[in-house]
Structure formats: structure tokens, C-alpha cells
Design a protein around this motif. Structure first.
Motif, PDB file in Angstrom:
ATOM      1  N   GLN A 138       0.843  -1.195   0.000  1.00 44.85           N
ATOM      2  CA  GLN A 138       0.000   0.000   0.000  1.00 44.85           C
ATOM      3  C   GLN A 138       0.881   1.249   0.000  1.00 44.85           C
ATOM      4  OE1 GLN A 138      -2.414  -0.858   3.532  1.00 44.85           O
ATOM      5  NE2 GLN A 138      -4.155  -1.135   2.148  1.00 44.85           N
ATOM      6  N   PRO A 139       0.439   2.324  -0.670  1.00 44.18           N
ATOM      7  CA  PRO A 139       1.255   3.526  -0.710  1.00 44.18           C
ATOM      8  C   PRO A 139       1.197   4.371   0.559  1.00 44.18           C
ATOM      9  CG  PRO A 139      -0.714   3.834  -2.020  1.00 44.18           C
ATOM     10  CD  PRO A 139      -0.715   2.401  -1.561  1.00 44.18           C
ATOM     11  N   PHE A 140       0.204   4.140   1.430  1.00 42.85           N
ATOM     12  CA  PHE A 140       0.100   4.934   2.647  1.00 42.85           C
ATOM     13  C   PHE A 140      -0.769   4.225   3.681  1.00 42.85           C
ATOM     14  CE2 PHE A 140      -3.603   6.052   0.227  1.00 42.85           C
ATOM     15  CZ  PHE A 140      -4.613   6.120   1.176  1.00 42.85           C
ATOM     16  N   PHE A 141      -0.651   4.667   4.937  1.00 41.40           N
ATOM     17  CA  PHE A 141      -1.525   4.279   6.036  1.00 41.40           C
ATOM     18  C   PHE A 141      -2.132   5.567   6.590  1.00 41.40           C
ATOM     19  CE2 PHE A 141       1.953   0.970   7.095  1.00 41.40           C
ATOM     20  CZ  PHE A 141       1.448   0.066   6.179  1.00 41.40           C
ATOM     21  N   VAL A 142      -3.266   5.468   7.270  1.00 42.43           N
ATOM     22  CA  VAL A 142      -3.841   6.609   7.971  1.00 42.43           C
ATOM     23  C   VAL A 142      -3.524   6.417   9.450  1.00 42.43           C
ATOM     24  CG1 VAL A 142      -5.916   7.921   8.511  1.00 42.43           C
ATOM     25  CG2 VAL A 142      -5.690   6.813   6.272  1.00 42.43           C
ATOM     26  N   SER A 143      -2.817   7.386  10.028  1.00 41.49           N
ATOM     27  CA  SER A 143      -2.400   7.304  11.426  1.00 41.49           C
ATOM     28  C   SER A 143      -3.262   8.222  12.277  1.00 41.49           C
ATOM     29  CB  SER A 143      -0.928   7.714  11.540  1.00 41.49           C
ATOM     30  OG  SER A 143      -0.494   7.622  12.872  1.00 41.49           O
ATOM     31  N   VAL A 144      -3.796   7.684  13.363  1.00 42.24           N
ATOM     32  CA  VAL A 144      -4.645   8.445  14.273  1.00 42.24           C
ATOM     33  C   VAL A 144      -4.116   8.255  15.689  1.00 42.24           C
ATOM     34  CG1 VAL A 144      -6.972   8.735  15.200  1.00 42.24           C
ATOM     35  CG2 VAL A 144      -6.665   8.154  12.783  1.00 42.24           C
ATOM     36  N   ASP A 145      -3.815   9.353  16.348  1.00 45.05           N
ATOM     37  CA  ASP A 145      -3.403   9.325  17.748  1.00 45.05           C
ATOM     38  C   ASP A 145      -4.500   9.925  18.607  1.00 45.05           C
ATOM     39  OD1 ASP A 145      -0.869   8.211  17.391  1.00 45.05           O
ATOM     40  OD2 ASP A 145       0.065  10.164  17.059  1.00 45.05           O
ATOM     41  N   ALA A 146      -4.696   9.361  19.770  1.00 46.98           N
ATOM     42  CA  ALA A 146      -5.657   9.871  20.742  1.00 46.98           C
ATOM     43  C   ALA A 146      -4.927  10.121  22.046  1.00 46.98           C
ATOM     44  CB  ALA A 146      -6.791   8.873  20.934  1.00 46.98           C
ATOM     45  N   SER A 147      -5.591  10.822  22.949  1.00 44.68           N
ATOM     46  CA  SER A 147      -4.979  11.160  24.235  1.00 44.68           C
ATOM     47  C   SER A 147      -4.971  10.015  25.221  1.00 44.68           C
ATOM     48  CB  SER A 147      -5.719  12.345  24.870  1.00 44.68           C
ATOM     49  OG  SER A 147      -5.670  13.454  24.018  1.00 44.68           O
ATOM     50  N   THR A 148      -5.953   9.121  25.097  1.00 40.71           N
ATOM     51  CA  THR A 148      -6.082   8.043  26.081  1.00 40.71           C
ATOM     52  C   THR A 148      -6.284   6.701  25.387  1.00 40.71           C
ATOM     53  OG1 THR A 148      -8.496   8.151  26.265  1.00 40.71           O
ATOM     54  CG2 THR A 148      -7.210   9.648  27.691  1.00 40.71           C
ATOM     55  N   LEU A 149      -5.993   5.657  26.120  1.00 41.21           N
ATOM     56  CA  LEU A 149      -6.223   4.307  25.621  1.00 41.21           C
ATOM     57  C   LEU A 149      -7.718   4.065  25.373  1.00 41.21           C
ATOM     58  CD1 LEU A 149      -5.148   1.544  24.836  1.00 41.21           C
ATOM     59  CD2 LEU A 149      -5.210   0.906  27.263  1.00 41.21           C
ATOM     60  N   GLU A 150      -8.559   4.642  26.211  1.00 45.75           N
ATOM     61  CA  GLU A 150      -9.998   4.473  26.034  1.00 45.75           C
ATOM     62  C   GLU A 150     -10.466   5.052  24.702  1.00 45.75           C
ATOM     63  OE1 GLU A 150      -8.581   5.779  28.885  1.00 45.75           O
ATOM     64  OE2 GLU A 150      -8.752   3.872  29.958  1.00 45.75           O
ATOM     65  N   GLU A 151      -9.935   6.215  24.325  1.00 46.19           N
ATOM     66  CA  GLU A 151     -10.287   6.815  23.031  1.00 46.19           C
ATOM     67  C   GLU A 151      -9.825   5.932  21.879  1.00 46.19           C
ATOM     68  OE1 GLU A 151     -10.195  11.558  23.131  1.00 46.19           O
ATOM     69  OE2 GLU A 151      -8.331  10.647  23.858  1.00 46.19           O
ATOM     70  N   VAL A 152      -8.598   5.456  21.958  1.00 46.53           N
ATOM     71  CA  VAL A 152      -8.063   4.592  20.901  1.00 46.53           C
ATOM     72  C   VAL A 152      -8.873   3.297  20.827  1.00 46.53           C
ATOM     73  CG1 VAL A 152      -6.069   3.227  20.170  1.00 46.53           C
ATOM     74  CG2 VAL A 152      -5.746   5.553  20.969  1.00 46.53           C
ATOM     75  N   GLN A 153      -9.220   2.741  21.970  1.00 47.04           N
ATOM     76  CA  GLN A 153     -10.008   1.505  21.985  1.00 47.04           C
ATOM     77  C   GLN A 153     -11.356   1.711  21.308  1.00 47.04           C
ATOM     78  OE1 GLN A 153      -8.921  -1.673  23.533  1.00 47.04           O
ATOM     79  NE2 GLN A 153     -10.465  -2.212  22.013  1.00 47.04           N
ATOM     80  N   GLY A 154     -11.986   2.861  21.521  1.00 48.91           N
ATOM     81  CA  GLY A 154     -13.260   3.149  20.881  1.00 48.91           C
ATOM     82  C   GLY A 154     -13.145   3.219  19.365  1.00 48.91           C
ATOM     83  N   VAL A 155     -12.099   3.861  18.874  1.00 47.86           N
ATOM     84  CA  VAL A 155     -11.860   3.934  17.422  1.00 47.86           C
ATOM     85  C   VAL A 155     -11.571   2.537  16.887  1.00 47.86           C
ATOM     86  CG1 VAL A 155     -10.326   4.845  15.636  1.00 47.86           C
ATOM     87  CG2 VAL A 155     -11.095   6.340  17.491  1.00 47.86           C
ATOM     88  N   TRP A 156     -10.721   1.815  17.578  1.00 46.74           N
ATOM     89  CA  TRP A 156     -10.388   0.442  17.179  1.00 46.74           C
ATOM     90  C   TRP A 156     -11.641  -0.410  17.050  1.00 46.74           C
ATOM     91  CZ3 TRP A 156      -5.840  -2.007  15.871  1.00 46.74           C
ATOM     92  CH2 TRP A 156      -5.875  -3.404  15.826  1.00 46.74           C
ATOM     93  N   ASP A 157     -12.471  -0.370  18.083  1.00 49.75           N
ATOM     94  CA  ASP A 157     -13.696  -1.177  18.085  1.00 49.75           C
ATOM     95  C   ASP A 157     -14.596  -0.802  16.917  1.00 49.75           C
ATOM     96  OD1 ASP A 157     -12.742  -2.417  20.377  1.00 49.75           O
ATOM     97  OD2 ASP A 157     -14.065  -1.295  21.739  1.00 49.75           O
ATOM     98  N   GLY A 158     -14.681   0.483  16.601  1.00 52.51           N
ATOM     99  CA  GLY A 158     -15.524   0.928  15.514  1.00 52.51           C
ATOM    100  C   GLY A 158     -15.035   0.505  14.149  1.00 52.51           C
ATOM    101  N   LEU A 159     -13.727   0.474  13.959  1.00 53.81           N
ATOM    102  CA  LEU A 159     -13.143   0.109  12.663  1.00 53.81           C
ATOM    103  C   LEU A 159     -12.964  -1.393  12.498  1.00 53.81           C
ATOM    104  CD1 LEU A 159     -10.351   2.835  12.399  1.00 53.81           C
ATOM    105  CD2 LEU A 159     -12.524   2.773  11.138  1.00 53.81           C
ATOM    106  N   ALA A 160     -13.000  -2.142  13.584  1.00 51.84           N
ATOM    107  CA  ALA A 160     -12.602  -3.552  13.554  1.00 51.84           C
ATOM    108  C   ALA A 160     -13.595  -4.499  12.882  1.00 51.84           C
ATOM    109  CB  ALA A 160     -12.326  -4.038  14.977  1.00 51.84           C
ATOM    110  N   ALA A 161     -14.868  -4.147  12.799  1.00 50.93           N
ATOM    111  CA  ALA A 161     -15.858  -5.057  12.195  1.00 50.93           C
ATOM    112  C   ALA A 161     -15.501  -5.309  10.728  1.00 50.93           C
ATOM    113  CB  ALA A 161     -17.257  -4.469  12.306  1.00 50.93           C
ATOM    114  N   GLY A 162     -15.230  -6.550  10.404  1.00 48.72           N
ATOM    115  CA  GLY A 162     -14.869  -6.913   9.038  1.00 48.72           C
ATOM    116  C   GLY A 162     -13.440  -6.561   8.653  1.00 48.72           C
ATOM    117  N   ALA A 163     -12.652  -6.105   9.606  1.00 46.09           N
ATOM    118  CA  ALA A 163     -11.270  -5.692   9.343  1.00 46.09           C
ATOM    119  C   ALA A 163     -10.300  -6.865   9.461  1.00 46.09           C
ATOM    120  CB  ALA A 163     -10.862  -4.598  10.330  1.00 46.09           C
TER     121      ALA A 163
END
Length: 156
Positions: A93-118
Motif C-alpha cells: 500500500q502507498p500509505f496508512f492513515v495514522s490516528v493518535d488519541a490522548s487516552t487508551l480508552e479513546e483509541v479503543q473506541g476507534v479500534w472497536d468501531g473500525l474492527a468489524a470486518g477488518a
């Protein structure tokens, strides 16, 4: 001078579905303009496809996207692949999209949302540089690198 940047994703007929997923994960306002709204005849096969879309949150997260004309096979089929092998990330792939959050809870929420079918490339977990780091390729073929910004966890 004041510059900003936004990731612009190119889809293969499924931009609207991808953006709806991203809005459900990140929140924000979504605006979508179709080829038909800009003059393509209503009966044309791509009239309902996305010519321009923007997802914007109040805290500054931005995504732009469209459906590449003439490409309707679905984005995941054209996206390439990313995997971990012997401790390194291998990709075509030519690129990745990088997202940083302030807390593990925020990152976990994004992860959970993107993970279905991933496809999980690197499970979300503490790393040497972050309290939480993970990588996945979502069901639309976009690879996301997610992490907690700031200090790494204390050594034990």
C-alpha cells in the motif's frame, strides 16, 4: 502562512458506505456530493456515486473522499495488503492513515468501531513507544495505525 492537511481517500464505488462507517467511529459532520448533483444524467450508472465528500469533527479530524470514476469493484479488492512477518510490517500500500488519541480508552473506541470486518495487522496493545498501539485494515481496504499519543508505559 497557515497550512492544514487532510487525508483524501479514493474508493471504488463504496465511498458512501466507508464514510458512514467513519462518521459512526469519529463523529462529526458529513457532507456528500454525487456526480449526479454536478450534472451527470440521473440514469447514468455512476450518478449516485460520490464525487466529493468531507467528514469534519469539531476537534479538527478531517477526511476527504470520492469514488474513482469507472471503478466499482469495491475498494478492498484494489487496496493491496499489509501484514506483519518476523517482527516487521510488509505492505504494498502507498500509505496508512495514522490516528493518535490522548487516552487508551479513546483509541479503543476507534479500534472497536473500525474492527468489524477488518483484518488485524497488529493487535491493539501497549508497546515500547505507546500505552496503546495497533494496526488494522478496515473492510474498505484502508489501513489505520492507531495509538495513544504521549509517554510510553513505565518499564516494569
Amino acid at each position: 502562512m497557515s497550512l492544514t492537511t487532510a487525508t483524501h481517500l479514493n474508493f471504488r464505488g463504496d465511498a458512501r458506505d466507508a464514510l458512514r462507517l467513519y462518521q459512526s467511529v469519529f463523529g462529526g459532520a458529513l457532507s456528500i456530493t454525487t456526480y449526479g448533483e454536478l450534472g451527470m444524467p440521473a440514469g447514468a450508472p455512476e450518478a449516485d456515486k460520490v464525487v466529493f465528500a468531507r467528514l469534519a469533527t469539531e476537534d479538527g479530524f478531517r477526511l476527504l473522499a470520492y469514488d474513482v470514476p469507472g471503478r466499482t469493484e469495491g475498494s478492498a479488492t484494489a487496496a493491496g495488503s499489509t501484514r506483519r512477518e518476523n517482527g516487521v510490517t510488509l505492505t504494498d500500500q502507498p500509505f496508512f492513515v495514522s490516528v493518535d488519541a490522548s487516552t487508551l480508552e479513546e483509541v479503543q473506541g476507534v479500534w472497536d468501531g473500525l474492527a468489524a470486518g477488518a483484518t488485524v495487522v497488529e493487535p491493539l496493545a501497549a508497546s515500547a513507544w505507546s500505552a496503546g498501539f495497533g494496526m488494522l485494515t478496515d473492510r474498505f481496504g484502508v489501513t489505520w495505525v492507531l495509538g495513544v499519543a504521549g509517554a510510553a508505559p513505565a518499564a516494569g
